[in-house]
Scaffold this motif. Sequence first.
Motif, PDB file in Angstrom:
ATOM      1  N   ILE A   1       0.850  -1.189   0.000  1.00  0.00           N
ATOM      2  CA  ILE A   1       0.000   0.000   0.000  1.00  0.00           C
ATOM      3  C   ILE A   1       0.890   1.245   0.000  1.00  0.00           C
ATOM      4  CG2 ILE A   1      -1.804   1.227   1.273  1.00  0.00           C
ATOM      5  CD1 ILE A   1      -2.577  -1.517   2.485  1.00  0.00           C
ATOM      6  N   LYS A   2       0.593   2.185  -0.882  1.00  0.00           N
ATOM      7  CA  LYS A   2       1.419   3.378  -1.101  1.00  0.00           C
ATOM      8  C   LYS A   2       2.816   2.962  -1.571  1.00  0.00           C
ATOM      9  CE  LYS A   2      -1.494   6.657   0.273  1.00  0.00           C
ATOM     10  NZ  LYS A   2      -1.949   7.771  -0.573  1.00  0.00           N
ATOM     11  N   LYS A   3       2.855   2.295  -2.730  1.00  0.00           N
ATOM     12  CA  LYS A   3       4.099   1.716  -3.230  1.00  0.00           C
ATOM     13  C   LYS A   3       5.208   2.748  -3.415  1.00  0.00           C
ATOM     14  CE  LYS A   3       1.973  -2.171  -5.686  1.00  0.00           C
ATOM     15  NZ  LYS A   3       1.809  -2.837  -7.011  1.00  0.00           N
ATOM     16  N   ALA A   4       4.829   3.987  -3.714  1.00  0.00           N
ATOM     17  CA  ALA A   4       5.840   5.024  -3.938  1.00  0.00           C
ATOM     18  C   ALA A   4       6.644   5.324  -2.681  1.00  0.00           C
ATOM     19  CB  ALA A   4       5.176   6.302  -4.450  1.00  0.00           C
ATOM     20  N   ARG A   5       6.158   4.887  -1.540  1.00  0.00           N
ATOM     21  CA  ARG A   5       6.862   5.137  -0.276  1.00  0.00           C
ATOM     22  C   ARG A   5       7.513   3.871   0.265  1.00  0.00           C
ATOM     23  NH1 ARG A   5       2.824   8.476   3.512  1.00  0.00           N
ATOM     24  NH2 ARG A   5       4.759   9.256   4.403  1.00  0.00           N
ATOM     25  N   ILE A   6       7.709   2.883  -0.597  1.00  0.00           N
ATOM     26  CA  ILE A   6       8.376   1.642  -0.213  1.00  0.00           C
ATOM     27  C   ILE A   6       9.638   1.496  -1.060  1.00  0.00           C
ATOM     28  CG2 ILE A   6       8.201  -0.872  -0.080  1.00  0.00           C
ATOM     29  CD1 ILE A   6       5.170  -0.539   0.185  1.00  0.00           C
TER      30      ILE A   6
ATOM     31  N   GLY B   1      -0.129 -12.962   1.440  1.00  0.00           N
ATOM     32  CA  GLY B   1      -0.847 -12.576   2.651  1.00  0.00           C
ATOM     33  C   GLY B   1      -0.167 -11.509   3.473  1.00  0.00           C
ATOM     34  N   ALA B   2       1.096 -11.221   3.193  1.00  0.00           N
ATOM     35  CA  ALA B   2       1.803 -10.170   3.932  1.00  0.00           C
ATOM     36  C   ALA B   2       1.335  -8.800   3.460  1.00  0.00           C
ATOM     37  CB  ALA B   2       3.305 -10.309   3.746  1.00  0.00           C
ATOM     38  N   ILE B   3       1.378  -7.820   4.373  1.00  0.00           N
ATOM     39  CA  ILE B   3       0.936  -6.463   4.061  1.00  0.00           C
ATOM     40  C   ILE B   3       2.039  -5.479   4.445  1.00  0.00           C
ATOM     41  CG2 ILE B   3      -0.748  -4.652   4.556  1.00  0.00           C
ATOM     42  CD1 ILE B   3      -2.748  -6.856   5.273  1.00  0.00           C
ATOM     43  N   LEU B   4       2.437  -4.646   3.511  1.00  0.00           N
ATOM     44  CA  LEU B   4       3.320  -3.513   3.780  1.00  0.00           C
ATOM     45  C   LEU B   4       2.511  -2.247   3.514  1.00  0.00           C
ATOM     46  CD1 LEU B   4       5.430  -5.820   3.482  1.00  0.00           C
ATOM     47  CD2 LEU B   4       6.971  -4.121   2.503  1.00  0.00           C
ATOM     48  N   ASP B   5       2.229  -1.492   4.578  1.00  0.00           N
ATOM     49  CA  ASP B   5       1.368  -0.318   4.463  1.00  0.00           C
ATOM     50  C   ASP B   5       2.182   0.931   4.792  1.00  0.00           C
ATOM     51  OD1 ASP B   5      -0.543   1.642   4.542  1.00  0.00           O
ATOM     52  OD2 ASP B   5      -1.954   0.529   5.799  1.00  0.00           O
ATOM     53  N   ALA B   6       2.498   1.696   3.747  1.00  0.00           N
ATOM     54  CA  ALA B   6       3.294   2.911   3.926  1.00  0.00           C
ATOM     55  C   ALA B   6       2.421   4.158   4.025  1.00  0.00           C
ATOM     56  CB  ALA B   6       4.284   3.048   2.777  1.00  0.00           C
ATOM     57  N   SER B   7       1.134   3.989   4.333  1.00  0.00           N
ATOM     58  CA  SER B   7       0.235   5.143   4.439  1.00  0.00           C
ATOM     59  C   SER B   7       0.676   6.107   5.537  1.00  0.00           C
ATOM     60  CB  SER B   7      -1.193   4.666   4.721  1.00  0.00           C
ATOM     61  OG  SER B   7      -1.672   3.836   3.698  1.00  0.00           O
TER      62      SER B   7
ATOM     63  N   ALA C   1       2.304 -11.477   7.775  1.00  0.00           N
ATOM     64  CA  ALA C   1       2.995 -10.428   8.535  1.00  0.00           C
ATOM     65  C   ALA C   1       2.511  -9.061   8.067  1.00  0.00           C
ATOM     66  CB  ALA C   1       4.502 -10.534   8.356  1.00  0.00           C
ATOM     67  N   VAL C   2       2.458  -8.102   8.992  1.00  0.00           N
ATOM     68  CA  VAL C   2       2.014  -6.742   8.678  1.00  0.00           C
ATOM     69  C   VAL C   2       3.084  -5.758   9.144  1.00  0.00           C
ATOM     70  CG1 VAL C   2       0.258  -4.972   9.038  1.00  0.00           C
ATOM     71  CG2 VAL C   2      -0.411  -7.388   8.920  1.00  0.00           C
ATOM     72  N   ILE C   3       3.493  -4.867   8.254  1.00  0.00           N
ATOM     73  CA  ILE C   3       4.462  -3.825   8.594  1.00  0.00           C
ATOM     74  C   ILE C   3       3.843  -2.474   8.264  1.00  0.00           C
ATOM     75  CG2 ILE C   3       6.744  -2.859   8.135  1.00  0.00           C
ATOM     76  CD1 ILE C   3       7.669  -5.641   7.370  1.00  0.00           C
ATOM     77  N   LEU C   4       3.768  -1.606   9.266  1.00  0.00           N
ATOM     78  CA  LEU C   4       3.266  -0.248   9.085  1.00  0.00           C
ATOM     79  C   LEU C   4       4.440   0.725   9.135  1.00  0.00           C
ATOM     80  CD1 LEU C   4       0.122  -0.282  11.429  1.00  0.00           C
ATOM     81  CD2 LEU C   4       0.275  -0.940   9.026  1.00  0.00           C
ATOM     82  N   GLY C   5       4.457   1.671   8.206  1.00  0.00           N
ATOM     83  CA  GLY C   5       5.529   2.654   8.205  1.00  0.00           C
ATOM     84  C   GLY C   5       5.315   3.758   9.224  1.00  0.00           C
ATOM     85  N   PRO C   6       6.377   4.507   9.527  1.00  0.00           N
ATOM     86  CA  PRO C   6       7.711   4.329   8.975  1.00  0.00           C
ATOM     87  C   PRO C   6       8.457   3.168   9.648  1.00  0.00           C
ATOM     88  CG  PRO C   6       7.699   6.176  10.503  1.00  0.00           C
ATOM     89  CD  PRO C   6       6.285   5.707  10.392  1.00  0.00           C
TER      90      PRO C   6
ATOM     91  N   VAL D   1       4.413  -5.403  12.988  1.00  0.00           N
ATOM     92  CA  VAL D   1       5.465  -4.406  13.172  1.00  0.00           C
ATOM     93  C   VAL D   1       4.861  -3.025  12.940  1.00  0.00           C
ATOM     94  CG1 VAL D   1       7.721  -3.585  12.421  1.00  0.00           C
ATOM     95  CG2 VAL D   1       7.223  -6.043  12.411  1.00  0.00           C
ATOM     96  N   TYR D   2       4.761  -2.243  14.016  1.00  0.00           N
ATOM     97  CA  TYR D   2       4.156  -0.915  13.937  1.00  0.00           C
ATOM     98  C   TYR D   2       5.210   0.145  13.628  1.00  0.00           C
ATOM     99  CZ  TYR D   2      -0.102  -2.965  15.883  1.00  0.00           C
ATOM    100  OH  TYR D   2      -1.229  -3.731  16.073  1.00  0.00           O
ATOM    101  N   GLY D   3       4.722   1.348  13.304  1.00  0.00           N
ATOM    102  CA  GLY D   3       5.584   2.442  12.887  1.00  0.00           C
ATOM    103  C   GLY D   3       6.603   2.851  13.934  1.00  0.00           C
ATOM    104  N   GLY D   4       7.681   3.452  13.443  1.00  0.00           N
ATOM    105  CA  GLY D   4       8.750   3.894  14.327  1.00  0.00           C
ATOM    106  C   GLY D   4       9.685   2.775  14.722  1.00  0.00           C
TER     107      GLY D   4
END
Length: 388
Positions: free
Chosen positions: A162-167, A178-184, A200-205, A220-223
């Motif tokens: 999600i928000k590929k331009a920020r990955i 099934g993994a989610i990378l969310d750079a929102s 697995a779920v990774i939230l940015g940053p 994995v939450y932001g920060g």
Amino acid sequence: MAARKITRAAFVCRPWLVPQVERAFPGAVVNDLPTTDDLFFLNGSALFCKGELERFLRQINDHPALQSGGRLVAARVRGEDGSKLVAALAATWGKGSPGEAEGPPSWPRGFRPKEASEPVRFMTRPWDLVHANVATLIDDFAITRRGKEPALPTASPGAHLIKKARILSRPGSRIMPGAILDASTGPIILGEGVRILHQAVILGPAYIGPNSLIKIGAKVYGGTSIGPMCKVGGEIEGSIIHGYANKQHDGFLGHSYLAEWTNLGAGTDTSDLKNNYGKVRAFAPEGEIDTGHTFAGLIMGDHSKCGIGTMFNSGTVVGVMTNIFGAGYPPKHVPSFSWGGATLLEPYDLEKALAVAVLVSARRNRAFEPIDEALYRHLHQDVGTRRG
């Protein structure tokens, strides 16, 4: 005065850290400063983001030394004055905040630091780094991406970016179904060879270092920053995990700082918030202090480990080469080279601790080198002196 080009970098550190710094930065000058060159000093604990360094450096052209809140930030000196400045700074090591002199310092003749026009942030304690991590991750992404198109990791069908331009990704990273990378909420940076497993779920940053493994169902939450060759699972929020560390299993790690080669047993949980929502207090060499933060979790030093089901109070500080196990909460300060837990803490035999470090390093195809042994022997001697 026009800005001068910096021709080479050098480091000034405590004498027993010289071999470690030389290994980390091959070819760098460490504690052997030239006496004939123009020298520019910059305090390594100062944090600059979003153009702050450029604004600060413009000031140094107008005045040869700048401080913030009484702490030296940067200075331009020449020749022998450089050695005198290093000696003045070294006299403050271990006395309060690094680089902060007690009383009138023995500066070189005519050396009069001027207060900077903007306050400078200093990273004095590990929890300072934890709480500055969101800003630094965002800044790192902007610097890394500058002038480049984002390189996306290899994502399997069913993975969601999600928000590929920020990955951003280095080669060889793989995202499983099934993994989610969310750079929102912030950018995500993946090092070379990262593997993110199913669900697995990774939230940015966030930053995941080279060849690290994010296990099935991890949250994995932001920060959060994770170093190279780590294995990570469970729930992590706003934490820094250095290289070759294991937090593989379920359990919560919040607003914490884990040094290299640490290992948290299955079901380990850290508190990062007091029941009364007050500021967390924690151990420091000069005594217990107020961290200034409502959220502050575990600080754990290199090669320290804890057994399954360990529970850490908010603001717990664990030294290097400790082995924690058993029921109940360990003390909020576990000194380096300790063995035990809530009911009993005793000194950890140095030779046994070093033998474990050799085995653990070999498991990751790394050598526990003579300079590593020398460092821990020095630290053990220092701990023994204070215990005695």
